[in-house]
Write a protein that holds these residues in place. Sequence first.
Motif, short mmCIF file in Angstrom:
data_model
loop_
_atom_site.label_atom_id
_atom_site.label_comp_id
_atom_site.label_asym_id
_atom_site.label_seq_id
_atom_site.Cartn_x
_atom_site.Cartn_y
_atom_site.Cartn_z
N LEU A 180 8.21 4.43 2.05
CA LEU A 180 9.28 4.46 3.05
C LEU A 180 10.18 3.23 3.01
N LEU A 181 9.58 2.07 2.82
CA LEU A 181 10.33 0.83 2.97
C LEU A 181 10.58 0.10 1.66
N GLY A 182 9.96 0.58 0.58
CA GLY A 182 10.14 -0.11 -0.70
C GLY A 182 9.25 -1.32 -0.86
N ALA A 183 8.15 -1.38 -0.09
CA ALA A 183 7.19 -2.48 -0.26
C ALA A 183 6.57 -2.37 -1.65
N LYS A 184 6.02 -3.49 -2.14
CA LYS A 184 5.51 -3.54 -3.50
C LYS A 184 4.00 -3.84 -3.53
N PHE A 185 3.26 -3.11 -2.69
CA PHE A 185 1.80 -3.22 -2.73
C PHE A 185 1.27 -2.57 -4.00
N LYS A 186 0.36 -3.24 -4.70
CA LYS A 186 -0.39 -2.65 -5.80
C LYS A 186 -1.83 -2.49 -5.32
N LEU A 187 -2.27 -1.23 -5.18
CA LEU A 187 -3.57 -0.95 -4.57
C LEU A 187 -4.67 -0.89 -5.63
N ILE A 188 -5.75 -1.62 -5.37
CA ILE A 188 -6.94 -1.60 -6.22
C ILE A 188 -8.04 -0.89 -5.44
N SER A 189 -8.56 0.21 -5.99
CA SER A 189 -9.53 1.04 -5.28
C SER A 189 -10.96 0.74 -5.72
N GLY A 190 -11.91 1.44 -5.07
CA GLY A 190 -13.30 1.36 -5.47
C GLY A 190 -14.17 0.46 -4.63
N PHE A 191 -13.69 -0.02 -3.50
CA PHE A 191 -14.49 -0.90 -2.64
C PHE A 191 -15.17 -0.07 -1.56
N PRO A 192 -16.52 -0.17 -1.43
CA PRO A 192 -17.24 0.63 -0.42
C PRO A 192 -16.91 0.25 1.01
N SER A 193 -16.61 -1.02 1.26
CA SER A 193 -16.33 -1.47 2.62
C SER A 193 -15.32 -2.61 2.58
N SER A 194 -14.77 -2.94 3.74
CA SER A 194 -13.80 -4.03 3.80
C SER A 194 -14.46 -5.37 3.48
N SER A 195 -15.77 -5.50 3.71
CA SER A 195 -16.48 -6.74 3.35
C SER A 195 -16.41 -6.97 1.85
#
Length: 344
Positions: A180-195
Amino acid sequence: MFQQARFARPIGAFGAILGAVAIAASSPALAQEPNFAGRNVTMVIGFGPGGGYDQWGRVVARHIGKHLPGKPNVVAQNMPGGGSFNAANHIYTVAPKDGTVMGIVARDAPLGPISGLGGARFDPLKLTWLGTPTTETNVCFMHSRAKVKTFDDLLQHEAIIGNTGVGTGTYSYPRALNGLLGAKFKLISGFPSSSDVILAIDRGEVDGVCESYDSAYSKRPDWFDKRIVNVLFQAGTEPNPEIKNAPFLFDLIKNPEHKQALEFLYAGQGIGRPFIAPPDMPPAVTKAVRDAFAATMKDPEFIADAKKLKLDVHPEDGAKLEALIRRIYATPKHLVDQVAALIK
């Protein structure tokens, strides 16, 4: 006359017994009042150990049993996967409808079915909503070593962040902001929890995350107090005065349609840390479990326990959560479709 009198007494006694049975049968509350004495109640936690949902799930599990009829033992069970969709699906389709299973799922999980996200095999309008111990403010923050330090920087430079899966705010919010806003987040997946994401930030594997402020602060208060991380912005139903020097996202958005779409997406912040139970439970069971949750929220021992974990208790009851879910599902379809396309 004597014979009639002797015969009348047993009829009267039998009538009294029949009357008592009739009263009991006509009173569902008396006939169906649940009693969990000697039974185990399972608290399903839709994430792995160590994160904010795990903390909330376990602290409620430690105290809710004494407020349930019969004071049962409550056992916490982690059921991670699918951004808590696995837990929600289990509670919706598999768990018994007798009050012996309840759980905590992601605040954004209710958006899954309406957004058409794969793996969401439950109907939030039919689930039993018990309540939330707190409402939330989401923050996107980056380690000070990262090039991105402000919201304006985010529109110019890539920000590498971790996430805990589709259906969670760590994934949905940055994805929608990119679209929507053109932010440039690059998402890295695979983490079971926020910790696990926090540990990855420590190791330099990612630079930041978008998650609940309370959860992040409870794990690493020094990061915020000593400005080791920079909060790019905060978002929720309203600004959180406890978060200093962080702009409110909706003050930064100029396009009315973008703002309306993101208000739908961030509705989960008002859902907080939602506790649910299966659909179609008997009314007496629903009342008993909801009442137990409400009593737990007022329990001084629970509040003290949460405070030790640096968790703020600002509860909402099940009826209010249910009403919020119904408002969410009344959102115009074109907005729902727009957001859904962005967060898949």
